[in-house]
Design an enzyme around this catalytic site. Structure first.
Site, mmCIF file in Angstrom:
data_model
loop_
_atom_site.group_PDB
_atom_site.id
_atom_site.type_symbol
_atom_site.label_atom_id
_atom_site.label_comp_id
_atom_site.label_asym_id
_atom_site.label_seq_id
_atom_site.Cartn_x
_atom_site.Cartn_y
_atom_site.Cartn_z
ATOM 1 N N ASP A 121 22.386 92.499 71.896
ATOM 2 C CA ASP A 121 23.286 93.070 72.892
ATOM 3 C C ASP A 121 23.149 94.592 72.900
ATOM 4 O OD1 ASP A 121 25.249 93.263 74.814
ATOM 5 O OD2 ASP A 121 26.753 92.141 73.675
ATOM 6 N N CYS B 98 29.081 83.348 79.605
ATOM 7 C CA CYS B 98 30.118 83.554 78.600
ATOM 8 C C CYS B 98 31.415 84.106 79.201
ATOM 9 C CB CYS B 98 29.607 84.512 77.525
ATOM 10 S SG CYS B 98 30.524 84.414 75.975
#
Length: 202
Positions: free
Chosen positions: A126, A6
């Site tokens: 996360d 990402c």
């Protein structure tokens, strides 16, 4: 092991991730040092083969902005990484073309949310402070099993991803800061090393 890379911002970074075998490539449209504009994202997404997922990352942005960026860039997936509620997810799902993937990113502080709670296809878990490159406790939280489509994120690097996979048993992993030479600047060698280390645990 599904691997998402990402925060890519340049053509060499995208090419490196593709060549190294990434399953998904993320472009950040939320406020971030890794943020890119629609023109750049469209150009980079066009370099990605059809078999690799392109992901637009958003955080608490107006629905019209999300829809416009999806249409302008052609990304094949939307990742929502803010405080979006079920109604917001439903609205995004309504305008996504058929076959597009919806990812819910959640910061884990106590217990991980259940997969599918907001209609997402993939759940990304996360650290409590997303995007900070910080690791988090993988043993003190109730995590989904490997049969659930969920991605582990937060402080992953080529050096620790193997141990994290063994501890959490995720369906896939997501990396951004852990493959950077400096904040927002990717390192091709680290991209390759991360893919190799993650795949070694498959």
């Amino acid at each position: 092991m599904f691997v998402k890379v990402c925060g890519l911002r340049t053509e060499p970074d995208v090419d490196t991730a593709v060549e190294a075998g990434a399953d998904a490539i993320g472009f950040v449209f939320a406020e971030s040092p890794r943020r890119i504009d629609a023109d750049t994202a469209r150009r980079l997404a066009a370099r990605v083969p059809d078999g690799i997922l392109t992901v637009g990352v958003f955080r608490d942005q107006p629905l019209d902005d999300v829809r416009d960026l999806v249409e302008a860039t052609g990304v094949r997936s939307v990742q929502l990484h803010g405080h979006e509620d079920l109604g917001y997810f439903d609205a995004v799902r309504a305008f996504l073309p058929t076959g597009r993937t919806l990812i819910r990113a959640a910061s884990v502080r106590d217990e991980a949310p259940p997969h599918g709670e907001r209609g997402e296809d993939v759940l990304l878990l996360d650290a409590p402070v997303p995007g900070a490159g910080e690791t988090w406790d993988l043993t003190g939280n109730r995590l989904p099993g490997p049969d659930v489509r969920w991605l582990l994120a937060g402080g992953l690097t080529p050096a620790n991803v193997g141990a994290a996979i063994r501890a959490a048993r995720p369906w896939g992993v997501d990396v951004s800061s852990g493959i950077e030479a400096s904040r927002g600047v990717k390192d091709p060698a680290l991209i390759r090393a991360f893919l190799a280390a993650a795949r070694a645990e498959a």
